[in-house]
Scaffold this motif. Structure first.
Motif, mmCIF file in Angstrom:
data_model
loop_
_atom_site.group_PDB
_atom_site.id
_atom_site.type_symbol
_atom_site.label_atom_id
_atom_site.label_comp_id
_atom_site.label_asym_id
_atom_site.label_seq_id
_atom_site.Cartn_x
_atom_site.Cartn_y
_atom_site.Cartn_z
ATOM 1 N N ASP A 51 0.805 -1.214 0.000
ATOM 2 C CA ASP A 51 0.000 0.000 0.000
ATOM 3 C C ASP A 51 0.844 1.273 0.000
ATOM 4 O O ASP A 51 0.397 2.325 0.458
ATOM 5 N N LEU A 52 2.070 1.169 -0.517
ATOM 6 C CA LEU A 52 2.975 2.323 -0.510
ATOM 7 C C LEU A 52 3.653 2.516 -1.863
ATOM 8 O O LEU A 52 4.758 3.053 -1.929
ATOM 9 N N SER A 53 3.006 2.088 -2.928
ATOM 10 C CA SER A 53 3.662 2.190 -4.234
ATOM 11 C C SER A 53 3.975 3.633 -4.599
ATOM 12 O O SER A 53 5.053 3.940 -5.124
ATOM 13 N N LYS A 54 3.062 4.551 -4.314
ATOM 14 C CA LYS A 54 3.275 5.959 -4.662
ATOM 15 C C LYS A 54 4.375 6.583 -3.824
ATOM 16 O O LYS A 54 5.000 7.568 -4.228
ATOM 17 N N TYR A 55 4.646 6.021 -2.656
ATOM 18 C CA TYR A 55 5.610 6.617 -1.735
ATOM 19 C C TYR A 55 6.928 5.848 -1.686
ATOM 20 O O TYR A 55 7.797 6.162 -0.879
ATOM 21 N N THR A 56 7.049 4.840 -2.541
ATOM 22 C CA THR A 56 8.335 4.171 -2.740
ATOM 23 C C THR A 56 8.718 4.195 -4.218
ATOM 24 O O THR A 56 9.600 3.449 -4.645
ATOM 25 N N ASP A 57 8.047 5.028 -4.990
ATOM 26 C CA ASP A 57 8.280 5.208 -6.433
ATOM 27 C C ASP A 57 7.982 3.948 -7.242
ATOM 28 O O ASP A 57 8.352 3.859 -8.416
ATOM 29 N N ALA A 95 10.013 -5.950 -3.835
ATOM 30 C CA ALA A 95 8.896 -5.726 -2.929
ATOM 31 C C ALA A 95 9.182 -4.526 -2.047
ATOM 32 O O ALA A 95 10.119 -4.547 -1.242
ATOM 33 N N SER A 96 8.365 -3.473 -2.177
ATOM 34 C CA SER A 96 8.662 -2.215 -1.505
ATOM 35 C C SER A 96 7.682 -1.895 -0.381
ATOM 36 O O SER A 96 6.484 -2.150 -0.470
ATOM 37 N N THR A 97 8.243 -1.336 0.678
ATOM 38 C CA THR A 97 7.501 -0.761 1.781
ATOM 39 C C THR A 97 8.444 0.211 2.462
ATOM 40 O O THR A 97 9.520 0.501 1.941
ATOM 41 N N TYR A 98 8.084 0.724 3.617
ATOM 42 C CA TYR A 98 9.023 1.541 4.370
ATOM 43 C C TYR A 98 9.990 0.624 5.120
ATOM 44 O O TYR A 98 9.622 -0.466 5.577
ATOM 45 N N ASP A 175 22.335 -13.649 -7.116
ATOM 46 C CA ASP A 175 21.761 -14.844 -6.508
ATOM 47 C C ASP A 175 21.555 -14.595 -5.016
ATOM 48 O O ASP A 175 22.515 -14.338 -4.290
ATOM 49 N N GLY A 176 20.316 -14.674 -4.576
ATOM 50 C CA GLY A 176 20.041 -14.464 -3.165
ATOM 51 C C GLY A 176 19.349 -13.144 -2.908
ATOM 52 O O GLY A 176 19.203 -12.296 -3.792
ATOM 53 N N PRO A 177 18.886 -12.955 -1.669
ATOM 54 C CA PRO A 177 18.091 -11.783 -1.333
ATOM 55 C C PRO A 177 18.941 -10.527 -1.147
ATOM 56 O O PRO A 177 20.116 -10.603 -0.767
ATOM 57 N N THR A 178 18.314 -9.379 -1.407
ATOM 58 C CA THR A 178 18.979 -8.099 -1.205
ATOM 59 C C THR A 178 18.043 -7.148 -0.467
ATOM 60 O O THR A 178 16.823 -7.285 -0.509
ATOM 61 N N TYR A 179 18.671 -6.181 0.204
ATOM 62 C CA TYR A 179 17.933 -5.102 0.859
ATOM 63 C C TYR A 179 18.490 -3.781 0.350
ATOM 64 O O TYR A 179 19.675 -3.484 0.513
ATOM 65 N N LEU A 180 17.641 -2.980 -0.291
ATOM 66 C CA LEU A 180 18.020 -1.678 -0.830
ATOM 67 C C LEU A 180 17.436 -0.586 0.050
ATOM 68 O O LEU A 180 16.215 -0.484 0.212
ATOM 69 N N ARG A 181 18.318 0.262 0.613
ATOM 70 C CA ARG A 181 17.870 1.438 1.384
ATOM 71 C C ARG A 181 17.482 2.518 0.370
ATOM 72 O O ARG A 181 18.326 3.274 -0.106
ATOM 73 N N LEU A 182 16.226 2.582 0.064
ATOM 74 C CA LEU A 182 15.741 3.384 -1.051
ATOM 75 C C LEU A 182 15.756 4.883 -0.755
ATOM 76 O O LEU A 182 15.212 5.331 0.258
#
Length: 336
Positions: A51-57, A95-98, A175-182
């Motif tokens: 529910d944050l697509s507009k606020y995570t671009d 997958a984006s959220t805060y 390969d594998g999961p990542t976390y991006l500080r957007l």
């Protein structure tokens, strides 16, 4: 698969405050545009949001590829559980959220559903550190500390729009999961002036300097470069090392820069507990360098709400604060 249109470039939400300086060059929604462009050539790429697509671009991707966008509602655990299932079928989900919601609410789902099976799920966290004035409920000042201990998880803290644009396809290919500080909204464009390219897992020396070395990540690399220019007026030659990948950490590059007589300072948009400073400090100790490293970062505290410029001044992230701290540390060394 949707086709590329010639419609005007979709902008970020007008409600998103920017940390860019007045008059600074910016790029609108670089993550959303980079992901949409990647999806034109890679049919596996899908986008999800809580529910944050507009606020995570992510809304840019959703408009370009509506058949590959999934709005999961305010349910972060469901968001990452679903992303894990998609990755199991061969898709490449972003997958984006805060950041606070990913790190605090969905940790167990990310750990056991994504990291333990080492799935290619890309966790995109908006509002990292002090990029919002909304207060502790939205300020992810400890997200790196929370995620650093998770096996298999790659952590990226980009400086600017260029970093984000170049990181997105590399995260998808990893390969594998990542976390991006957007960094969202109108994001500064800084690194294109330094002959820079993003390489996952690599630190880069942006400028050399004989007197001080600043090791930074995220938006603090922009501030480090500004401080280096300001310190030149004090006849100081300052090096800046950008470390966009926090885990795995490029020890070879960073320690080669630290193992000198220069004052060494880390700069991060994160609490000094568990982030870049402690990553660097532990590497220094394990290598037996016996080198003092000065941390500039957020305090181990819940921060105030307010306007971003005011908060950055209050908590020492402003360029003037960095300059003052470096000069103070040099005076300390001279009198030691």
């Amino acid at each position: 698969m949707s086709t590329t249109t010639t419609s005007p470039r979709l902008k970020t939400s007008a409600m998103i405050a920017s940390f860019a300086d007045p008059g600074q060059r910016t790029s609108s929604a670089p993550f959303g545009h980079a992901l949409a462009a990647l999806a034109e050539t890679d049919r596996r790429v899908v986008g999800l949001s809580a529910d944050l697509s507009k606020y995570t671009d992510m809304h840019v991707f959703a408009k370009a590829h509506p058949e590959r966008f999934f709005q999961m509602g305010m349910a972060e655990q469901l968001l990452y559980g679903t992303a894990a299932g998609m990755a199991e079928t061969g898709l490449v989900p972003f997958a984006s959220t805060y950041s606070v919601f990913a790190a605090r609410r969905a940790y167990d789902f990310i750990c056991l559903d994504i990291a333990e099976p080492n799935l290619n799920v890309n966790i995109v966290g908006g509002l990292p550190g002090l990029t919002t004035g909304y207060g502790p409920s939205h300020q992810a000042t400890e997200d790196v500390a929370i995620f650093r201990g998770m096996p298999n998880l790659t952590i990226v803290d980009p400086c600017d729009a260029l970093d984000i644009e170049q990181a997105v396809p590399q995260l998808a290919a990893h390969d594998g999961p990542t976390y991006l500080r957007l960094l969202r909204g109108n994001v500064p464009m800084v690194l294109d002036e330094y002959d820079y390219t993003f390489e996952l897992g690599k630190a880069k020396v942006l400028r050399p300097g004989a007197d001080v070395v600043l090791i930074s990540s995220g938006l603090m690399t922009m501030r480090a470069l500004q401080a280096a220019e300001a310190l030149a007026a004090h006849h100081l030659d300052v090096s800046v090392v950008h470390t966009p990948t926090i885990k795995p950490f490029d020890e070879a590059t960073v320690l080669a820069e630290i193992d000198t007589p220069r004052l060494a300072v880390t700069l991060e948009n994160h609490t000094v507990v568990g982030g870049l400073f402690e990553t660097v400090a532990s590497a220094v100790v394990r290598r037996g360098l016996g080198k003092r490293v000065v941390p500039i970062g957020l305090p181990d505290a819940f921060l105030d709400a307010g306007a971003l410029p005011t908060l950055h001044e209050r908590y020492g992230l402003a360029t003037t604060s960095i300059v003052d701290r470096v000069l103070s540390e040099l005076r300390r060394d001279d009198t030691a």
